[in-house]
Design an enzyme around this catalytic site. Structure first.
Site, mmCIF file in Angstrom:
data_model
loop_
_atom_site.group_PDB
_atom_site.id
_atom_site.type_symbol
_atom_site.label_atom_id
_atom_site.label_comp_id
_atom_site.label_asym_id
_atom_site.label_seq_id
_atom_site.Cartn_x
_atom_site.Cartn_y
_atom_site.Cartn_z
ATOM 1 N N ASP A 65 -60.746 -22.474 -7.088
ATOM 2 C CA ASP A 65 -60.722 -23.919 -6.827
ATOM 3 C C ASP A 65 -62.172 -24.390 -6.733
ATOM 4 O O ASP A 65 -62.982 -23.770 -6.043
ATOM 5 C CB ASP A 65 -59.961 -24.199 -5.515
ATOM 6 C CG ASP A 65 -59.577 -25.657 -5.362
ATOM 7 O OD1 ASP A 65 -60.472 -26.520 -5.451
ATOM 8 O OD2 ASP A 65 -58.381 -25.940 -5.161
ATOM 9 N N ILE A 66 -62.495 -25.459 -7.450
ATOM 10 C CA ILE A 66 -63.895 -25.929 -7.454
ATOM 11 C C ILE A 66 -64.220 -26.789 -6.229
ATOM 12 O O ILE A 66 -65.367 -27.172 -6.028
ATOM 13 C CB ILE A 66 -64.253 -26.692 -8.755
ATOM 14 C CG1 ILE A 66 -63.293 -27.853 -9.001
ATOM 15 C CG2 ILE A 66 -64.295 -25.738 -9.948
ATOM 16 C CD1 ILE A 66 -63.722 -28.765 -10.162
ATOM 17 N N GLN A 87 -49.781 -33.880 -3.582
ATOM 18 C CA GLN A 87 -50.182 -33.287 -4.864
ATOM 19 C C GLN A 87 -51.129 -34.216 -5.625
ATOM 20 O O GLN A 87 -50.926 -35.432 -5.665
ATOM 21 C CB GLN A 87 -48.929 -33.021 -5.729
ATOM 22 C CG GLN A 87 -49.252 -32.289 -7.027
ATOM 23 C CD GLN A 87 -48.001 -31.834 -7.781
ATOM 24 O OE1 GLN A 87 -46.896 -32.261 -7.473
ATOM 25 N NE2 GLN A 87 -48.198 -30.988 -8.761
ATOM 26 N N GLU A 88 -52.169 -33.613 -6.214
ATOM 27 C CA GLU A 88 -53.130 -34.399 -7.000
ATOM 28 C C GLU A 88 -53.149 -33.983 -8.461
ATOM 29 O O GLU A 88 -53.425 -34.806 -9.334
ATOM 30 C CB GLU A 88 -54.534 -34.271 -6.394
ATOM 31 C CG GLU A 88 -54.626 -35.003 -5.066
ATOM 32 C CD GLU A 88 -55.978 -34.909 -4.409
ATOM 33 O OE1 GLU A 88 -56.851 -34.195 -4.939
ATOM 34 O OE2 GLU A 88 -56.136 -35.554 -3.354
ATOM 35 N N HIS A 100 -48.906 -25.421 -8.839
ATOM 36 C CA HIS A 100 -49.943 -24.467 -8.411
ATOM 37 C C HIS A 100 -49.796 -24.144 -6.936
ATOM 38 O O HIS A 100 -49.318 -24.949 -6.146
ATOM 39 C CB HIS A 100 -51.352 -24.998 -8.703
ATOM 40 C CG HIS A 100 -51.650 -26.334 -8.086
ATOM 41 N ND1 HIS A 100 -51.252 -27.518 -8.649
ATOM 42 C CD2 HIS A 100 -52.315 -26.660 -6.950
ATOM 43 C CE1 HIS A 100 -51.657 -28.521 -7.888
ATOM 44 N NE2 HIS A 100 -52.290 -28.030 -6.843
ATOM 45 N N HIS A 132 -52.111 -22.690 -3.720
ATOM 46 C CA HIS A 132 -53.449 -22.414 -3.188
ATOM 47 C C HIS A 132 -53.410 -21.105 -2.402
ATOM 48 O O HIS A 132 -52.507 -20.906 -1.584
ATOM 49 C CB HIS A 132 -53.884 -23.503 -2.211
ATOM 50 C CG HIS A 132 -54.031 -24.869 -2.807
ATOM 51 N ND1 HIS A 132 -55.241 -25.450 -3.064
ATOM 52 C CD2 HIS A 132 -53.093 -25.779 -3.198
ATOM 53 C CE1 HIS A 132 -55.054 -26.662 -3.579
ATOM 54 N NE2 HIS A 132 -53.766 -26.887 -3.662
HETATM 55 P P1 AMP Z 1 -53.403 -30.522 -5.060
HETATM 56 O O1 AMP Z 1 -52.698 -31.056 -6.296
HETATM 57 O O2 AMP Z 1 -53.360 -31.475 -3.910
HETATM 58 O O3 AMP Z 1 -52.954 -29.134 -4.693
HETATM 59 O O4 AMP Z 1 -54.950 -30.467 -5.401
HETATM 60 C C1 AMP Z 1 -55.448 -29.967 -6.611
HETATM 61 C C2 AMP Z 1 -56.474 -28.902 -6.348
HETATM 62 O O5 AMP Z 1 -57.051 -28.571 -7.598
HETATM 63 C C3 AMP Z 1 -57.633 -29.310 -5.422
HETATM 64 O O6 AMP Z 1 -57.804 -28.309 -4.438
HETATM 65 C C4 AMP Z 1 -58.821 -29.398 -6.348
HETATM 66 O O7 AMP Z 1 -60.000 -29.019 -5.720
HETATM 67 C C5 AMP Z 1 -58.434 -28.422 -7.455
HETATM 68 N N1 AMP Z 1 -59.031 -28.719 -8.747
HETATM 69 C C6 AMP Z 1 -59.034 -29.906 -9.402
HETATM 70 N N2 AMP Z 1 -59.635 -29.786 -10.602
HETATM 71 C C7 AMP Z 1 -60.000 -28.483 -10.729
HETATM 72 C C8 AMP Z 1 -60.647 -27.731 -11.744
HETATM 73 N N3 AMP Z 1 -61.056 -28.291 -12.898
HETATM 74 N N4 AMP Z 1 -60.856 -26.403 -11.534
HETATM 75 C C9 AMP Z 1 -60.458 -25.832 -10.375
HETATM 76 N N5 AMP Z 1 -59.838 -26.489 -9.379
HETATM 77 C C10 AMP Z 1 -59.610 -27.799 -9.545
#
Ligand code: AMP
Length: 141
Positions: free
Chosen positions: A36-37, A99-100, A105, A107
């Site tokens: 995760d970045i 969710q974003e 996915h 974590h």
């Molecule tokens: P969520 O959908 O709330 O689980 O959040 C999405 C997660 O993806 C967050 O922790 C972000 O930091 C991570 N994220 C978003 N874009 C990237 C990327 N290009 N590479 C790795 N992690 C990402």
């Protein structure tokens, strides 16, 4: 509520197609794991299925199983590599669920006794993330 359709242009779909970079730590026929970045702790990584699904709500039971089996594998590696005391697993479904990114996915966040999880949404140090990814990949592959 009906789960909306899968969007093939989401960031993780692009990572799966090799159109966006990632710090890969593990891959097999059904899943990909990468760093995760915006890590909420040292070694924070994500496990995603190769199957196209938005989140747990539209994932097949097989996909959920593959993702969680891989998350367990990554979690054991993280305990070893980061000398973690525990692991937090997070998984969000739809906007109201936090969710974003709309590709399913999980974590995997290594945790240490007495240390709080960092804030969400803060870009990490890419060199440190890369180095942590290499450590994890070293024991997973
Ligand atoms: P969520 O959908 O709330 O689980 O959040 C999405 C997660 O993806 C967050 O922790 C972000 O930091 C991570 N994220 C978003 N874009 C990237 C990327 N290009 N590479 C790795 N992690 C990402």
């Amino acid at each position: 509520m009906q789960t909306p359709a899968y969007d093939t242009d989401n960031i993780f779909a692009k990572i799966l197609r090799g159109e966006m970079p990632c710090f890969k730590v593990y891959e097999d026929d059904t899943v990909l794991a990468f760093m995760d970045i915006m890590p909420r702790g040292e070694g924070h990584c994500l496990v995603i299925p190769k199957a196209a699904c938005r989140n747990m709500l539209d994932a097949s039971p097989e996909t959920i199983s593959h993702v969680h089996q891989a998350a367990q594998k990554v979690a054991h590696a993280a305990l070893e590599v980061f000398r973690a005391d525990g692991i937090t697993i997070q998984q969000f479904n739809e906007d109201a669920g936090g969710q974003e990114v709309y590709h399913y996915h999980v974590h995997v966040i290594p945790r240490h006794e007495g240390k709080r999880m960092g804030p969400a949404g803060v870009m990490g140090d890419m060199e440190a993330i890369k180095a942590n990814g290499e450590k994890l990949a070293g024991v997973l592959n």
